[in-house]
Design a protein around this motif. Structure first.
Motif, PDB file in Angstrom:
ATOM      1  N   CYS A  20       0.835  -1.207   0.000  1.00 29.01           N
ATOM      2  CA  CYS A  20       0.000   0.000   0.000  1.00 29.01           C
ATOM      3  C   CYS A  20       0.864   1.248   0.000  1.00 29.01           C
ATOM      4  O   CYS A  20       0.596   2.201  -0.711  1.00 29.01           O
ATOM      5  N   SER A  21       1.921   1.237   0.806  1.00 31.82           N
ATOM      6  CA  SER A  21       2.749   2.439   0.858  1.00 31.82           C
ATOM      7  C   SER A  21       3.532   2.604  -0.439  1.00 31.82           C
ATOM      8  O   SER A  21       3.802   3.715  -0.852  1.00 31.82           O
ATOM      9  N   LEU A  22       3.878   1.479  -1.088  1.00 30.25           N
ATOM     10  CA  LEU A  22       4.586   1.574  -2.353  1.00 30.25           C
ATOM     11  C   LEU A  22       3.660   1.960  -3.497  1.00 30.25           C
ATOM     12  O   LEU A  22       4.093   2.538  -4.476  1.00 30.25           O
ATOM     13  N   SER A  23       2.369   1.649  -3.351  1.00 32.93           N
ATOM     14  CA  SER A  23       1.448   1.920  -4.447  1.00 32.93           C
ATOM     15  C   SER A  23       0.671   3.219  -4.258  1.00 32.93           C
ATOM     16  O   SER A  23      -0.331   3.421  -4.922  1.00 32.93           O
ATOM     17  N   ARG A  24       1.134   4.073  -3.378  1.00 37.84           N
ATOM     18  CA  ARG A  24       0.461   5.357  -3.180  1.00 37.84           C
ATOM     19  C   ARG A  24       0.399   6.078  -4.523  1.00 37.84           C
ATOM     20  O   ARG A  24       1.388   6.184  -5.240  1.00 37.84           O
ATOM     21  N   VAL A  25      -0.758   6.567  -4.862  1.00 34.61           N
ATOM     22  CA  VAL A  25      -0.955   7.265  -6.126  1.00 34.61           C
ATOM     23  C   VAL A  25      -0.180   8.576  -6.077  1.00 34.61           C
ATOM     24  O   VAL A  25      -0.204   9.286  -5.074  1.00 34.61           O
ATOM     25  N   SER A  26       0.496   8.884  -7.155  1.00 34.05           N
ATOM     26  CA  SER A  26       1.285  10.117  -7.195  1.00 34.05           C
ATOM     27  C   SER A  26       0.372  11.332  -7.306  1.00 34.05           C
ATOM     28  O   SER A  26      -0.780  11.234  -7.727  1.00 34.05           O
ATOM     29  N   ALA A  27       0.911  12.471  -6.943  1.00 30.94           N
ATOM     30  CA  ALA A  27       0.178  13.730  -7.071  1.00 30.94           C
ATOM     31  C   ALA A  27      -0.172  13.983  -8.535  1.00 30.94           C
ATOM     32  O   ALA A  27      -1.277  14.422  -8.862  1.00 30.94           O
ATOM     33  N   LYS A  28       0.760  13.677  -9.430  1.00 36.35           N
ATOM     34  CA  LYS A  28       0.527  13.883 -10.859  1.00 36.35           C
ATOM     35  C   LYS A  28      -0.630  13.023 -11.352  1.00 36.35           C
ATOM     36  O   LYS A  28      -1.516  13.510 -12.067  1.00 36.35           O
ATOM     37  N   ASP A  29      -0.650  11.741 -10.967  1.00 39.42           N
ATOM     38  CA  ASP A  29      -1.739  10.857 -11.377  1.00 39.42           C
ATOM     39  C   ASP A  29      -3.076  11.316 -10.791  1.00 39.42           C
ATOM     40  O   ASP A  29      -4.112  11.256 -11.453  1.00 39.42           O
ATOM     41  N   THR A  30      -3.039  11.789  -9.540  1.00 40.39           N
ATOM     42  CA  THR A  30      -4.254  12.287  -8.905  1.00 40.39           C
ATOM     43  C   THR A  30      -4.789  13.510  -9.637  1.00 40.39           C
ATOM     44  O   THR A  30      -5.982  13.597  -9.936  1.00 40.39           O
ATOM     45  N   THR A  34      -8.267  13.860 -11.776  1.00 39.35           N
ATOM     46  CA  THR A  34      -9.232  14.901 -11.412  1.00 39.35           C
ATOM     47  C   THR A  34      -9.575  15.783 -12.606  1.00 39.35           C
ATOM     48  O   THR A  34     -10.746  16.040 -12.886  1.00 39.35           O
ATOM     49  N   LEU A  35      -8.548  16.241 -13.318  1.00 36.46           N
ATOM     50  CA  LEU A  35      -8.792  17.117 -14.468  1.00 36.46           C
ATOM     51  C   LEU A  35      -9.528  16.386 -15.586  1.00 36.46           C
ATOM     52  O   LEU A  35     -10.416  16.955 -16.234  1.00 36.46           O
ATOM     53  N   THR A  36      -9.198  15.134 -15.803  1.00 38.53           N
ATOM     54  CA  THR A  36      -9.902  14.334 -16.812  1.00 38.53           C
ATOM     55  C   THR A  36     -11.384  14.207 -16.441  1.00 38.53           C
ATOM     56  O   THR A  36     -12.252  14.347 -17.300  1.00 38.53           O
ATOM     57  N   ALA A  37     -11.666  13.980 -15.166  1.00 41.18           N
ATOM     58  CA  ALA A  37     -13.052  13.854 -14.702  1.00 41.18           C
ATOM     59  C   ALA A  37     -13.804  15.174 -14.842  1.00 41.18           C
ATOM     60  O   ALA A  37     -14.979  15.195 -15.224  1.00 41.18           O
ATOM     61  N   ILE A  38     -13.126  16.288 -14.559  1.00 48.08           N
ATOM     62  CA  ILE A  38     -13.769  17.598 -14.692  1.00 48.08           C
ATOM     63  C   ILE A  38     -14.123  17.860 -16.155  1.00 48.08           C
ATOM     64  O   ILE A  38     -15.248  18.255 -16.481  1.00 48.08           O
ATOM     65  N   ILE A  39     -13.181  17.640 -17.049  1.00 49.34           N
ATOM     66  CA  ILE A  39     -13.415  17.895 -18.471  1.00 49.34           C
ATOM     67  C   ILE A  39     -14.500  16.970 -19.020  1.00 49.34           C
ATOM     68  O   ILE A  39     -15.300  17.364 -19.868  1.00 49.34           O
ATOM     69  N   ALA A  40     -14.562  15.748 -18.502  1.00 47.15           N
ATOM     70  CA  ALA A  40     -15.582  14.794 -18.941  1.00 47.15           C
ATOM     71  C   ALA A  40     -16.928  15.040 -18.259  1.00 47.15           C
ATOM     72  O   ALA A  40     -17.907  14.350 -18.548  1.00 47.15           O
ATOM     73  N   LEU A  41     -16.982  16.037 -17.377  1.00 44.83           N
ATOM     74  CA  LEU A  41     -18.185  16.347 -16.599  1.00 44.83           C
ATOM     75  C   LEU A  41     -18.664  15.117 -15.832  1.00 44.83           C
ATOM     76  O   LEU A  41     -19.865  14.814 -15.787  1.00 44.83           O
ATOM     77  N   ASP A  42     -17.734  14.435 -15.193  1.00 46.54           N
ATOM     78  CA  ASP A  42     -18.018  13.238 -14.414  1.00 46.54           C
ATOM     79  C   ASP A  42     -19.003  13.579 -13.291  1.00 46.54           C
ATOM     80  O   ASP A  42     -18.742  14.448 -12.468  1.00 46.54           O
ATOM     81  N   GLN A  43     -20.133  12.895 -13.283  1.00 46.75           N
ATOM     82  CA  GLN A  43     -21.188  13.163 -12.303  1.00 46.75           C
ATOM     83  C   GLN A  43     -20.675  13.076 -10.864  1.00 46.75           C
ATOM     84  O   GLN A  43     -21.071  13.860 -10.020  1.00 46.75           O
ATOM     85  N   GLU A 167      -4.754  10.798   1.161  1.00 44.07           N
ATOM     86  CA  GLU A 167      -5.164  11.267  -0.156  1.00 44.07           C
ATOM     87  C   GLU A 167      -4.613  12.660  -0.453  1.00 44.07           C
ATOM     88  O   GLU A 167      -4.287  13.431   0.446  1.00 44.07           O
ATOM     89  N   TRP A 168      -4.515  12.941  -1.745  1.00 46.48           N
ATOM     90  CA  TRP A 168      -4.059  14.247  -2.212  1.00 46.48           C
ATOM     91  C   TRP A 168      -5.246  15.180  -2.339  1.00 46.48           C
ATOM     92  O   TRP A 168      -6.317  14.763  -2.764  1.00 46.48           O
ATOM     93  N   SER A 169      -5.053  16.455  -1.979  1.00 44.54           N
ATOM     94  CA  SER A 169      -6.098  17.454  -2.202  1.00 44.54           C
ATOM     95  C   SER A 169      -5.467  18.722  -2.772  1.00 44.54           C
ATOM     96  O   SER A 169      -4.361  19.108  -2.401  1.00 44.54           O
ATOM     97  N   ILE A 170      -6.179  19.338  -3.702  1.00 40.37           N
ATOM     98  CA  ILE A 170      -5.690  20.546  -4.369  1.00 40.37           C
ATOM     99  C   ILE A 170      -5.859  21.730  -3.434  1.00 40.37           C
ATOM    100  O   ILE A 170      -6.941  21.970  -2.909  1.00 40.37           O
ATOM    101  N   ASP A 171      -4.767  22.472  -3.219  1.00 36.81           N
ATOM    102  CA  ASP A 171      -4.789  23.621  -2.313  1.00 36.81           C
ATOM    103  C   ASP A 171      -5.378  24.866  -2.962  1.00 36.81           C
ATOM    104  O   ASP A 171      -6.034  25.656  -2.297  1.00 36.81           O
ATOM    105  N   ASN A 172      -5.113  25.072  -4.237  1.00 37.49           N
ATOM    106  CA  ASN A 172      -5.514  26.308  -4.907  1.00 37.49           C
ATOM    107  C   ASN A 172      -6.546  26.047  -6.013  1.00 37.49           C
ATOM    108  O   ASN A 172      -6.322  26.333  -7.175  1.00 37.49           O
ATOM    109  N   VAL A 173      -7.706  25.528  -5.592  1.00 36.58           N
ATOM    110  CA  VAL A 173      -8.779  25.207  -6.528  1.00 36.58           C
ATOM    111  C   VAL A 173      -9.242  26.462  -7.274  1.00 36.58           C
ATOM    112  O   VAL A 173      -9.535  26.412  -8.466  1.00 36.58           O
TER     113      VAL A 173
END
Length: 183
Positions: A20-30, A34-43, A167-173
């Motif tokens: 689990c600690s080795l498979s932590r999702v990177s900030a870039k992947d997160t 997120t941006l892909t979901a926003i552009i796709a208007l993910d419900q 989890e990663w969270s965006i500071d400057n939304v």
């Protein structure tokens, strides 16, 4: 036998913890997800804490429904590139280029066209209400964005992300939103 089972179980749990600690999702992947979901208007992305969709125009005034449609048109017709990512244990800074419709250009075009229609008599200025003007502006801009009949502008922004509680969270939304809406 029980002791062997306990040792094997402890080893499996230890390996899972390490995995689990080795498979932590990177900030870039997160951020990418997120941006892909926003552009796709993910419900899922556009649902508030109470389970209400922020993409529904139900119960909105005509102007607010048009504003929502404009926002959806902008996000679904925008793009991004993650150029660089610097990640530490609990924070990351990612340089992102957001490409979105150029609102300054869109508004200048709308204003010129609307003024021309008033001057030519196509629109009677005395019958123009705030609401009719606003709806005409939204309709014109939405159609231009959806048809990609507008200029696009690229904005470079540094997105700061913090890692906390797994989890990663965006500071400057706000800055990210402004890059899409180029305010």
């Amino acid at each position: 036998m029980k002791k062997l089972l306990a040792i094997v179980s402890a080893a499996v749990i230890s390996l899972l913890a390490v995995g689990c600690s080795l498979s932590r999702v990177s900030a870039k992947d997160t951020l990418d997800k997120t941006l892909t979901a926003i552009i796709a208007l993910d419900q899922e992305v556009f649902t508030d804490e109470l389970g209400n969709s922020q993409l529904s125009s139900e119960g909105l005034s005509a102007a607010d429904a048009a504003r929502l449609e404009l926002t959806k048109a902008v996000f679904s017709n925008s793009g991004y590139v993650i150029n660089d990512a610097t990640e530490n244990d609990d924070s990351a800074a990612l340089n992102v280029t957001v490409t979105a419709p150029d609102f300054t250009s869109l508004m200048n075009t709308f204003s010129a066209d609307y003024s021309d229609k008033i001057v030519s008599g196509e629109i009677d200025i005395s019958s123009v209400s705030k609401e009719s003007f606003t709806l005409a502006m939204y309709e014109t801009v939405i159609n231009a964005v959806k048809e990609k009949n507008c200029d696009f502008i690229s904005t470079d922004i540094t997105i700061n992300i913090t890692y906390a509680e797994g989890e990663w969270s965006i500071d400057n939304v706000g800055e990210l939103t402004n890059a899409f809406l180029n305010f």
